[in-house]
Design a protein around this motif. Sequence first.
Motif, PDB file in Angstrom:
ATOM      1  N   ASN A  18       0.813  -1.214   0.000  1.00 48.92           N
ATOM      2  CA  ASN A  18       0.000   0.000   0.000  1.00 48.92           C
ATOM      3  C   ASN A  18       0.849   1.268   0.000  1.00 48.92           C
ATOM      4  O   ASN A  18       0.443   2.289  -0.531  1.00 48.92           O
ATOM      5  CB  ASN A  18      -0.960   0.020   1.190  1.00 48.92           C
ATOM      6  CG  ASN A  18      -2.136  -0.902   0.981  1.00 48.92           C
ATOM      7  OD1 ASN A  18      -2.322  -1.477  -0.085  1.00 48.92           O
ATOM      8  ND2 ASN A  18      -2.944  -1.051   2.010  1.00 48.92           N
ATOM      9  N   ARG A  19       2.033   1.192   0.586  1.00 52.90           N
ATOM     10  CA  ARG A  19       2.919   2.369   0.598  1.00 52.90           C
ATOM     11  C   ARG A  19       3.612   2.555  -0.743  1.00 52.90           C
ATOM     12  O   ARG A  19       3.884   3.674  -1.149  1.00 52.90           O
ATOM     13  CB  ARG A  19       3.943   2.233   1.716  1.00 52.90           C
ATOM     14  CG  ARG A  19       3.323   2.425   3.085  1.00 52.90           C
ATOM     15  CD  ARG A  19       4.380   2.471   4.183  1.00 52.90           C
ATOM     16  NE  ARG A  19       3.752   2.769   5.447  1.00 52.90           N
ATOM     17  CZ  ARG A  19       3.550   1.866   6.409  1.00 52.90           C
ATOM     18  NH1 ARG A  19       3.921   0.620   6.230  1.00 52.90           N
ATOM     19  NH2 ARG A  19       2.970   2.215   7.533  1.00 52.90           N
ATOM     20  N   LEU A  20       3.903   1.445  -1.423  1.00 59.99           N
ATOM     21  CA  LEU A  20       4.616   1.524  -2.693  1.00 59.99           C
ATOM     22  C   LEU A  20       3.694   1.686  -3.893  1.00 59.99           C
ATOM     23  O   LEU A  20       4.123   2.175  -4.938  1.00 59.99           O
ATOM     24  CB  LEU A  20       5.476   0.273  -2.881  1.00 59.99           C
ATOM     25  CG  LEU A  20       6.607   0.081  -1.872  1.00 59.99           C
ATOM     26  CD1 LEU A  20       7.343  -1.220  -2.142  1.00 59.99           C
ATOM     27  CD2 LEU A  20       7.569   1.256  -1.906  1.00 59.99           C
ATOM     28  N   ALA A  21       2.436   1.296  -3.762  1.00 59.65           N
ATOM     29  CA  ALA A  21       1.502   1.318  -4.896  1.00 59.65           C
ATOM     30  C   ALA A  21       1.444   2.682  -5.597  1.00 59.65           C
ATOM     31  O   ALA A  21       1.519   2.737  -6.825  1.00 59.65           O
ATOM     32  CB  ALA A  21       0.117   0.872  -4.448  1.00 59.65           C
ATOM     33  N   PRO A  22       1.321   3.785  -4.876  1.00 61.21           N
ATOM     34  CA  PRO A  22       1.255   5.070  -5.574  1.00 61.21           C
ATOM     35  C   PRO A  22       2.541   5.420  -6.329  1.00 61.21           C
ATOM     36  O   PRO A  22       2.496   6.163  -7.300  1.00 61.21           O
ATOM     37  CB  PRO A  22       1.006   6.083  -4.452  1.00 61.21           C
ATOM     38  CG  PRO A  22       0.386   5.291  -3.353  1.00 61.21           C
ATOM     39  CD  PRO A  22       1.038   3.932  -3.450  1.00 61.21           C
ATOM     40  N   LEU A  23       3.665   4.867  -5.905  1.00 62.03           N
ATOM     41  CA  LEU A  23       4.928   5.154  -6.584  1.00 62.03           C
ATOM     42  C   LEU A  23       5.036   4.415  -7.908  1.00 62.03           C
ATOM     43  O   LEU A  23       5.512   4.951  -8.904  1.00 62.03           O
ATOM     44  CB  LEU A  23       6.109   4.766  -5.686  1.00 62.03           C
ATOM     45  CG  LEU A  23       6.213   5.499  -4.358  1.00 62.03           C
ATOM     46  CD1 LEU A  23       7.349   4.922  -3.525  1.00 62.03           C
ATOM     47  CD2 LEU A  23       6.430   6.987  -4.584  1.00 62.03           C
ATOM     48  N   PHE A  24       4.599   3.159  -7.933  1.00 62.86           N
ATOM     49  CA  PHE A  24       4.768   2.333  -9.116  1.00 62.86           C
ATOM     50  C   PHE A  24       3.541   2.301 -10.014  1.00 62.86           C
ATOM     51  O   PHE A  24       3.642   1.962 -11.179  1.00 62.86           O
ATOM     52  CB  PHE A  24       5.148   0.901  -8.709  1.00 62.86           C
ATOM     53  CG  PHE A  24       6.488   0.839  -8.052  1.00 62.86           C
ATOM     54  CD1 PHE A  24       7.647   1.016  -8.780  1.00 62.86           C
ATOM     55  CD2 PHE A  24       6.587   0.640  -6.691  1.00 62.86           C
ATOM     56  CE1 PHE A  24       8.884   0.979  -8.171  1.00 62.86           C
ATOM     57  CE2 PHE A  24       7.825   0.599  -6.066  1.00 62.86           C
ATOM     58  CZ  PHE A  24       8.980   0.770  -6.808  1.00 62.86           C
ATOM     59  N   GLY A  25       2.401   2.638  -9.487  1.00 68.12           N
ATOM     60  CA  GLY A  25       1.184   2.589 -10.279  1.00 68.12           C
ATOM     61  C   GLY A  25       0.531   3.951 -10.415  1.00 68.12           C
ATOM     62  O   GLY A  25      -0.684   4.067 -10.346  1.00 68.12           O
ATOM     63  N   VAL A  28      -2.570   4.351 -12.405  1.00 66.36           N
ATOM     64  CA  VAL A  28      -3.740   3.582 -11.982  1.00 66.36           C
ATOM     65  C   VAL A  28      -4.141   3.906 -10.547  1.00 66.36           C
ATOM     66  O   VAL A  28      -5.321   4.066 -10.250  1.00 66.36           O
ATOM     67  CB  VAL A  28      -3.461   2.066 -12.107  1.00 66.36           C
ATOM     68  CG1 VAL A  28      -4.603   1.258 -11.542  1.00 66.36           C
ATOM     69  CG2 VAL A  28      -3.194   1.695 -13.547  1.00 66.36           C
ATOM     70  N   VAL A  29      -3.160   4.012  -9.668  1.00 66.70           N
ATOM     71  CA  VAL A  29      -3.433   4.147  -8.246  1.00 66.70           C
ATOM     72  C   VAL A  29      -3.468   5.616  -7.830  1.00 66.70           C
ATOM     73  O   VAL A  29      -2.559   6.384  -8.126  1.00 66.70           O
ATOM     74  CB  VAL A  29      -2.382   3.383  -7.404  1.00 66.70           C
ATOM     75  CG1 VAL A  29      -2.632   3.561  -5.920  1.00 66.70           C
ATOM     76  CG2 VAL A  29      -2.398   1.907  -7.774  1.00 66.70           C
ATOM     77  N   SER A  30      -4.555   5.972  -7.158  1.00 64.67           N
ATOM     78  CA  SER A  30      -4.715   7.310  -6.598  1.00 64.67           C
ATOM     79  C   SER A  30      -4.662   7.190  -5.081  1.00 64.67           C
ATOM     80  O   SER A  30      -4.623   6.091  -4.532  1.00 64.67           O
ATOM     81  CB  SER A  30      -6.060   7.897  -7.024  1.00 64.67           C
ATOM     82  OG  SER A  30      -6.142   7.966  -8.428  1.00 64.67           O
ATOM     83  N   ARG A  31      -4.675   8.333  -4.408  1.00 64.35           N
ATOM     84  CA  ARG A  31      -4.666   8.322  -2.938  1.00 64.35           C
ATOM     85  C   ARG A  31      -5.914   9.026  -2.438  1.00 64.35           C
ATOM     86  O   ARG A  31      -6.161  10.178  -2.775  1.00 64.35           O
ATOM     87  CB  ARG A  31      -3.408   9.005  -2.429  1.00 64.35           C
ATOM     88  CG  ARG A  31      -2.147   8.237  -2.843  1.00 64.35           C
ATOM     89  CD  ARG A  31      -0.907   8.908  -2.397  1.00 64.35           C
ATOM     90  NE  ARG A  31      -1.024   9.115  -0.955  1.00 64.35           N
ATOM     91  CZ  ARG A  31      -0.114   9.692  -0.210  1.00 64.35           C
ATOM     92  NH1 ARG A  31       0.978  10.141  -0.747  1.00 64.35           N
ATOM     93  NH2 ARG A  31      -0.305   9.836   1.085  1.00 64.35           N
ATOM     94  N   PRO A  46      -4.462   3.888  -0.707  1.00 66.21           N
ATOM     95  CA  PRO A  46      -4.431   3.822  -2.165  1.00 66.21           C
ATOM     96  C   PRO A  46      -5.759   3.266  -2.689  1.00 66.21           C
ATOM     97  O   PRO A  46      -6.336   2.357  -2.090  1.00 66.21           O
ATOM     98  CB  PRO A  46      -3.266   2.864  -2.457  1.00 66.21           C
ATOM     99  CG  PRO A  46      -3.148   2.019  -1.237  1.00 66.21           C
ATOM    100  CD  PRO A  46      -3.618   2.862  -0.084  1.00 66.21           C
ATOM    101  N   VAL A  47      -6.248   3.838  -3.766  1.00 63.85           N
ATOM    102  CA  VAL A  47      -7.488   3.383  -4.398  1.00 63.85           C
ATOM    103  C   VAL A  47      -7.318   3.451  -5.911  1.00 63.85           C
ATOM    104  O   VAL A  47      -6.469   4.179  -6.430  1.00 63.85           O
ATOM    105  CB  VAL A  47      -8.709   4.244  -3.993  1.00 63.85           C
ATOM    106  CG1 VAL A  47      -9.050   4.079  -2.519  1.00 63.85           C
ATOM    107  CG2 VAL A  47      -8.505   5.702  -4.343  1.00 63.85           C
ATOM    108  N   ALA A  48      -8.134   2.685  -6.609  1.00 64.04           N
ATOM    109  CA  ALA A  48      -8.206   2.761  -8.069  1.00 64.04           C
ATOM    110  C   ALA A  48      -9.557   3.378  -8.403  1.00 64.04           C
ATOM    111  O   ALA A  48     -10.596   2.859  -8.002  1.00 64.04           O
ATOM    112  CB  ALA A  48      -8.067   1.373  -8.679  1.00 64.04           C
ATOM    113  N   MET A 112      -5.031  -6.640 -11.640  1.00 63.95           N
ATOM    114  CA  MET A 112      -4.130  -6.158 -10.588  1.00 63.95           C
ATOM    115  C   MET A 112      -3.943  -7.248  -9.534  1.00 63.95           C
ATOM    116  O   MET A 112      -4.866  -8.031  -9.281  1.00 63.95           O
ATOM    117  CB  MET A 112      -4.704  -4.898  -9.927  1.00 63.95           C
ATOM    118  CG  MET A 112      -4.711  -3.702 -10.846  1.00 63.95           C
ATOM    119  SD  MET A 112      -5.428  -2.240 -10.061  1.00 63.95           S
ATOM    120  CE  MET A 112      -4.128  -1.811  -8.924  1.00 63.95           C
ATOM    121  N   PRO A 113      -2.762  -7.287  -8.909  1.00 63.73           N
ATOM    122  CA  PRO A 113      -2.538  -8.296  -7.870  1.00 63.73           C
ATOM    123  C   PRO A 113      -3.638  -8.248  -6.812  1.00 63.73           C
ATOM    124  O   PRO A 113      -4.040  -7.182  -6.372  1.00 63.73           O
ATOM    125  CB  PRO A 113      -1.186  -7.889  -7.268  1.00 63.73           C
ATOM    126  CG  PRO A 113      -0.518  -7.077  -8.323  1.00 63.73           C
ATOM    127  CD  PRO A 113      -1.625  -6.397  -9.090  1.00 63.73           C
TER     128      PRO A 113
END
Length: 137
Positions: A18-25, A28-31, A46-48, A112-113
């Motif tokens: 959840n901490r890395l998702a906004p960095l790599f996605g 797709v991934v918003s906060r 993080p949310v899509a 998505m995973p």
Amino acid sequence: MTNRTYLKPPWMQRHVGNRLAPLFGRSVVSRLSVRGRRSGQWRTVPVAVLDHEGERYLVSYRGLSDWALNLRAAPDCRLTVRGRTEEITAEEVPESERPPLMAAYQEQYGGMPTVKDVLAALPDPADHPVFRIRARS
């Protein structure tokens, strides 16, 4: 405490993913930042965001999550997309309107995973709070 349908994410997803998702996605991934229903403190997850038929939605794909409960209590929140933060208001979608939204969410984010497996484990659209979001004026 109310009984709720919710599949808690594994430790690794909660504390690392959840901490890395906004960095790599970032595409797709918003906060989502919403005030805690008890503490009043801002909570960020993080949310899509689902874009569907000209509207935007937040889907709590794991079930009745804390962020969904917080949105029910305080629908005015913030959404950060690609580094841009906007003030939004969330309105919960009635259960009867969720099936096509859940189908669109699965089509868009099912690769998505964890999403595909969680949606298979919780197949009833009623188990997934969905919120229509609009920019606050």
